[in-house]
Scaffold this motif. Structure first.
Motif, PDB file in Angstrom:
ATOM      1  N   ASP A   1      17.473 -27.144  -9.480  1.00 47.82           N
ATOM      2  CA  ASP A   1      16.637 -25.949  -9.699  1.00 47.82           C
ATOM      3  C   ASP A   1      15.791 -25.641  -8.471  1.00 47.82           C
ATOM      4  O   ASP A   1      15.663 -24.482  -8.053  1.00 47.82           O
ATOM      5  CB  ASP A   1      15.728 -26.158 -10.910  1.00 47.82           C
ATOM      6  CG  ASP A   1      16.499 -26.119 -12.219  1.00 47.82           C
ATOM      7  OD1 ASP A   1      17.599 -25.526 -12.235  1.00 47.82           O
ATOM      8  OD2 ASP A   1      15.998 -26.684 -13.208  1.00 47.82           O
ATOM      9  N   HIS A   2      15.212 -26.691  -7.880  1.00 43.55           N
ATOM     10  CA  HIS A   2      14.389 -26.486  -6.678  1.00 43.55           C
ATOM     11  C   HIS A   2      15.243 -25.968  -5.521  1.00 43.55           C
ATOM     12  O   HIS A   2      14.810 -25.087  -4.765  1.00 43.55           O
ATOM     13  CB  HIS A   2      13.709 -27.791  -6.282  1.00 43.55           C
ATOM     14  CG  HIS A   2      12.729 -28.294  -7.297  1.00 43.55           C
ATOM     15  ND1 HIS A   2      11.567 -27.618  -7.623  1.00 43.55           N
ATOM     16  CD2 HIS A   2      12.739 -29.416  -8.062  1.00 43.55           C
ATOM     17  CE1 HIS A   2      10.900 -28.295  -8.545  1.00 43.55           C
ATOM     18  NE2 HIS A   2      11.597 -29.391  -8.836  1.00 43.55           N
TER      19      HIS A   2
ATOM     20  N   GLN B   1      15.959 -22.303  -5.909  1.00 42.82           N
ATOM     21  CA  GLN B   1      14.778 -21.499  -5.619  1.00 42.82           C
ATOM     22  C   GLN B   1      14.548 -21.363  -4.121  1.00 42.82           C
ATOM     23  O   GLN B   1      14.215 -20.277  -3.623  1.00 42.82           O
ATOM     24  CB  GLN B   1      13.547 -22.116  -6.286  1.00 42.82           C
ATOM     25  CG  GLN B   1      13.560 -22.033  -7.809  1.00 42.82           C
ATOM     26  CD  GLN B   1      12.408 -22.807  -8.424  1.00 42.82           C
ATOM     27  OE1 GLN B   1      11.443 -23.170  -7.754  1.00 42.82           O
ATOM     28  NE2 GLN B   1      12.516 -23.086  -9.729  1.00 42.82           N
ATOM     29  N   VAL B   2      14.735 -22.455  -3.395  1.00 48.63           N
ATOM     30  CA  VAL B   2      14.547 -22.414  -1.940  1.00 48.63           C
ATOM     31  C   VAL B   2      15.575 -21.492  -1.293  1.00 48.63           C
ATOM     32  O   VAL B   2      15.241 -20.663  -0.431  1.00 48.63           O
ATOM     33  CB  VAL B   2      14.645 -23.832  -1.346  1.00 48.63           C
ATOM     34  CG1 VAL B   2      14.687 -23.769   0.185  1.00 48.63           C
ATOM     35  CG2 VAL B   2      13.474 -24.685  -1.806  1.00 48.63           C
TER      36      VAL B   2
ATOM     37  N   GLN C   1      17.526 -32.133 -11.765  1.00 50.79           N
ATOM     38  CA  GLN C   1      16.186 -31.576 -11.555  1.00 50.79           C
ATOM     39  C   GLN C   1      16.048 -30.959 -10.166  1.00 50.79           C
ATOM     40  O   GLN C   1      15.439 -29.882  -9.998  1.00 50.79           O
ATOM     41  CB  GLN C   1      15.133 -32.675 -11.734  1.00 50.79           C
ATOM     42  CG  GLN C   1      15.060 -33.212 -13.161  1.00 50.79           C
ATOM     43  CD  GLN C   1      13.978 -34.272 -13.316  1.00 50.79           C
ATOM     44  OE1 GLN C   1      12.823 -34.038 -12.971  1.00 50.79           O
ATOM     45  NE2 GLN C   1      14.353 -35.426 -13.846  1.00 50.79           N
ATOM     46  N   PHE C   2      16.632 -31.612  -9.173  1.00 46.02           N
ATOM     47  CA  PHE C   2      16.521 -31.091  -7.803  1.00 46.02           C
ATOM     48  C   PHE C   2      17.307 -29.795  -7.636  1.00 46.02           C
ATOM     49  O   PHE C   2      16.959 -28.958  -6.795  1.00 46.02           O
ATOM     50  CB  PHE C   2      17.014 -32.144  -6.807  1.00 46.02           C
ATOM     51  CG  PHE C   2      16.880 -31.710  -5.377  1.00 46.02           C
ATOM     52  CD1 PHE C   2      15.639 -31.569  -4.788  1.00 46.02           C
ATOM     53  CD2 PHE C   2      18.010 -31.416  -4.622  1.00 46.02           C
ATOM     54  CE1 PHE C   2      15.514 -31.153  -3.469  1.00 46.02           C
ATOM     55  CE2 PHE C   2      17.893 -31.006  -3.305  1.00 46.02           C
ATOM     56  CZ  PHE C   2      16.633 -30.877  -2.726  1.00 46.02           C
TER      57      PHE C   2
END
Length: 317
Positions: free
Chosen positions: A67-68, A71-72, A64-65
């Protein structure tokens, strides 16, 4: 705040699922990479990878992390690219002022159109502004650049002006007048005509040109009605309210009842570009550089090519 470098390390390990291969891609040794991932896990308070002697896998939290993290990183790269384009002048916004007669000038349209093709990411906004306001609005940051006509007043040190082109002055006269039948006219022949002008405080360069012509001919002008727009000046000529002294490019306004007659032996009017001497954005300076190139003909072939592109394919020479 999260360390962008650690996020990049994490994404690389997640892509490879192998610390050794990830270290090779990142051009660092494996032990420092392992320590950076561990530090990121500590900072986040979650385990990102399950490690064994044979396999490296993402934990559910790591999936899950990821994807974040992507994006960052993408946002950071996008911001960096945008900043670089702003720094180079390839992107940005420009507020450009102009006097009412300027858009009829071919130099103006060529520069604006060709620059749009050269730097499509630069957003141009245009504002019609009285010439006497150009100095104040540029100094105040309301405008970045202004197209106008050279005036006789000294230029403030915080502003820089460059002559782009020269245009002959012409007399806009009623078609019914005797002047309309001439191929050229001496200004002194207009001594008994009423001159349609801009009001005081507007059109200062053209009013100054009229005053200069009157001083040279040793005559006192008879002033007729005033107007703030060059199109209105021409309409008043068509209404037989007088004559107007205008740049030759105004002849693009082919209004019934008006003829444009060249003034014999008179100095031309200089079209200028005005900008801040210090503190101008790189985008503004790039526009200035390009405008000067187009106007001087240094890069004329490319400038004209930009104008013709929409009509037909460019031909090699």
């Amino acid at each position: 705040m999260l360390d962008l470098r650690r996020l990049r390390y994490f994404v690389t390990v997640a892509d490879e699922l192998h610390f050794g291969r990830a270290a090779e891609r990142l051009h660092i040794a494996q032990p420092p990479l392992t320590r950076q991932i561990a530090a990121l896990e500590t900072e986040l308070g979650i385990r990102l990878f399950e490690r064994s002697t044979r396999n490296v896998t993402l934990t559910p939290e790591g999936v899950q992390f990821l994807d974040h993290a992507r994006q960052v990183i993408d946002a950071a790269l996008s911001a960096q690219t945008s900043a670089q384009r702003l720094a180079s002048g390839a992107a940005g916004r420009l507020a450009i002022g102009y006097t009412s007669s300027i858009p009829m000038s071919r130099v103006f349209s060529e520069i604006v159109r060709a620059f749009g093709r050269r730097a499509p990411e630069v957003e141009l906004s245009f504002r019609e502004v009285a010439s006497v306001e150009h100095h104040r609005q540029i100094a105040a940051g309301v405008l970045d650049i202004a197209f106008g006509w050279a005036a006789t007043a000294p230029l403030p040190p915080e502003l820089t002006q460059r002559v782009l082109a020269s245009e002959p002055l012409v007399a806009a006269v009623p078609s019914s007048s005797d002047h309309a039948a001439r191929d050229a006219i001496d200004f002194a022949a207009l001594a008994h005509e009423a001159f349609i002008t801009y009001p005081p405080g507007q059109g200062s360069a053209l009013n100054a040109a009229l005053n200069r012509l009157c001083a040279k001919a040793a005559l006192t002008p008879h002033l007729g009605p005033t107007a703030t727009q060059v199109a209105t000046l021409v309409a008043l000529v068509a209404a037989e309210r007088g004559v107007a002294i205008v740049p030759a490019s105004v002849a693009a306004l082919q209004m019934p009842g008006v003829r444009y007659v060249p003034l014999a032996g008179e100095a031309p009017l200089e079209q200028t570009l005005l900008w801040r001497t210090h503190g101008a954005s790189r985008c503004a300076l790039r526009f200035v550089e390009f405008a000067i190139e187009c106007a001087e003909g240094v890069d004329r072939a490319e400038c004209v090519k930009g104008l013709e592109t929409s009509a037909q394919p460019a031909q090699s020479t």
